[in-house]
Design an enzyme around this catalytic site. Structure first.
Site, PDB file in Angstrom:
ATOM      1  N   LYS A   1       0.847  -1.204   0.000  1.00  0.00           N
ATOM      2  CA  LYS A   1       0.000   0.000   0.000  1.00  0.00           C
ATOM      3  C   LYS A   1       0.880   1.251   0.000  1.00  0.00           C
ATOM      4  CE  LYS A   1      -3.752  -2.466   2.190  1.00  0.00           C
ATOM      5  NZ  LYS A   1      -4.423  -2.847   3.440  1.00  0.00           N
TER       6      LYS A   1
ATOM      7  N   GLN B   1      -4.501  -1.691   9.544  1.00  0.00           N
ATOM      8  CA  GLN B   1      -4.368  -2.987   8.875  1.00  0.00           C
ATOM      9  C   GLN B   1      -4.992  -4.091   9.738  1.00  0.00           C
ATOM     10  OE1 GLN B   1      -3.129  -3.556   5.735  1.00  0.00           O
ATOM     11  NE2 GLN B   1      -3.776  -5.671   6.013  1.00  0.00           N
TER      12      GLN B   1
ATOM     13  N   ASP C   1     -10.801   2.934   3.963  1.00  0.00           N
ATOM     14  CA  ASP C   1     -11.279   1.557   3.758  1.00  0.00           C
ATOM     15  C   ASP C   1     -12.811   1.495   3.667  1.00  0.00           C
ATOM     16  OD1 ASP C   1      -9.266  -0.328   3.463  1.00  0.00           O
ATOM     17  OD2 ASP C   1      -8.896  -0.507   5.620  1.00  0.00           O
TER      18      ASP C   1
END
Ligand code: NAP
Length: 273
Positions: A48, A92, A115
């Site tokens: 990422k 994460q 997200d």
């Protein structure tokens, strides 16, 4: 049969993101929080960061030890929420067992939740309001379907898997586009008959579960699953050789949904509220 080339489309999306960022007055800044030392998570986080830097998004990884408490993590997120120089926050997953994932996600400001996992963004999607961010994987799948002009309105869409990150948001996004949606899971009966009759099949299970010929030769199959087979080779949920001759479109693994997820996340990370 046409291959849904997620790799090629992802590169075009990333080019678009890079171009957009080059015209922005302030550079977006994505902060990724990694708790513990899970090898797979570390690889995802580094990927990422690399993708962010390649598109001109500033990125910072905050690495925290496995012993980090829930309260410590919450106070870091609260500081990042207040920091005007930070435009995106991503925690994460998975988190260590002693930390309540839902409580942590709930702390992230919905306007920095790249997200799209916070209750506000999930709720907005569910009630038909525009969320600040759509979850990356289903958003990437919609981009892929649109690129290949797969008709969604009125389509019989069957989703295998009901996770919060793929199956459920995918269902809402397809409903929003007026598909008729069926969600299947481990309790679903007569799975094969549901699979065969799909116009659009999205499989997000993590097991080789799609092993039948499709009834409609124009159907579109999107394979989200990614895992290693007994020989250690990366594979998806769909038995590609068996299924592909009977459908119109199919996404490969690798090279399908995986790169689209990263591109879609960068698309999100380029948004500044
Ligand atoms: P998940 O949390 O791993 O859950 C799997 C889902 O599959 C559950 O809803 C489960 O049902 C269902 N399931 C399990 N066995 C089944 C069966 N025999 N028949 C029907 N449904 C069954 O899901 P996820 O996190 O969405 O991940 C799914 C796969 O997608 C994994 O391989 C993951 O690595 C991959 N993935 C890939 C990307 C990408 O970018 N390529 C992104 C996200 C996920 P229950 O709810 O009843 O247990």
């Amino acid at each position: 049969m046409i291959i849904l080339d997620g790799k090629a489309l992802s590169l075009r999306i990333l080019d678009g993101v890079r171009e957009k960022i080059s015209h922005l007055a302030c550079q977006p800044h994505l902060v990724v929080i990694l708790v513990g030392d899970d090898t797979a998570s570390r690889i995802y986080v580094n990927n990422k960061k690399k993708a962010a830097e390649n598109t001109g998004i500033k990125s910072t990884i905050i690495e925290l030890p496995l012993t980090t408490t829930e309260n410590e993590l919450i106070s870091i997120i609260r500081e990042l929420n207040q920091d005007n120089g930070v435009t995106g926050i991503l925690v994460q997953l998975p988190l260590p067992e002693h930390i309540n994932k839902n409580k942590i996600i709930d702390e992230i400001s919905p306007k920095k939740d790249v997200d799209g996992f916070t209750p506000e963004n999930v709720g907005r999607l569910a009630i038909g309001l525009e969320p600040y961010f759509y979850p990356a994987t289903p958003q990437g799948i919609i981009m892929l379907l649109d690129e290949y002009k797969i008709p969604i309105e009125g389509a019989n869409a069957v989703i295998l898997g009901r996770s919060n990150i793929v199956g459920k948001p995918m269902a809402h996004m397809l409903l929003k586009r007026n598909a008729t949606v069926t969600i299947c899971h481990s309790y679903t009966k007569e799975l094969e008959s549901k699979i065969k009759t799909a116009d659009i099949l999205i499989s997000a299970v993590g097991k080789k579960i799609v092993r039948c010929k499709m009834d409609r030769n124009n159907s579109c199959i999107v394979d989200v699953g990614i895992f290693r087979d007994t020989n250690g080779k990366l594979t998806g949920d769909v038995d590609f050789d068996l299924v592909s001759p009977s459908c119109g479109y199919i996404s490969p693994v690798p090279g399908g949904v995986g790169p689209m997820t990263i591109a879609s996340l960068m698309y999100n990370a380029s948004k500044v509220y």
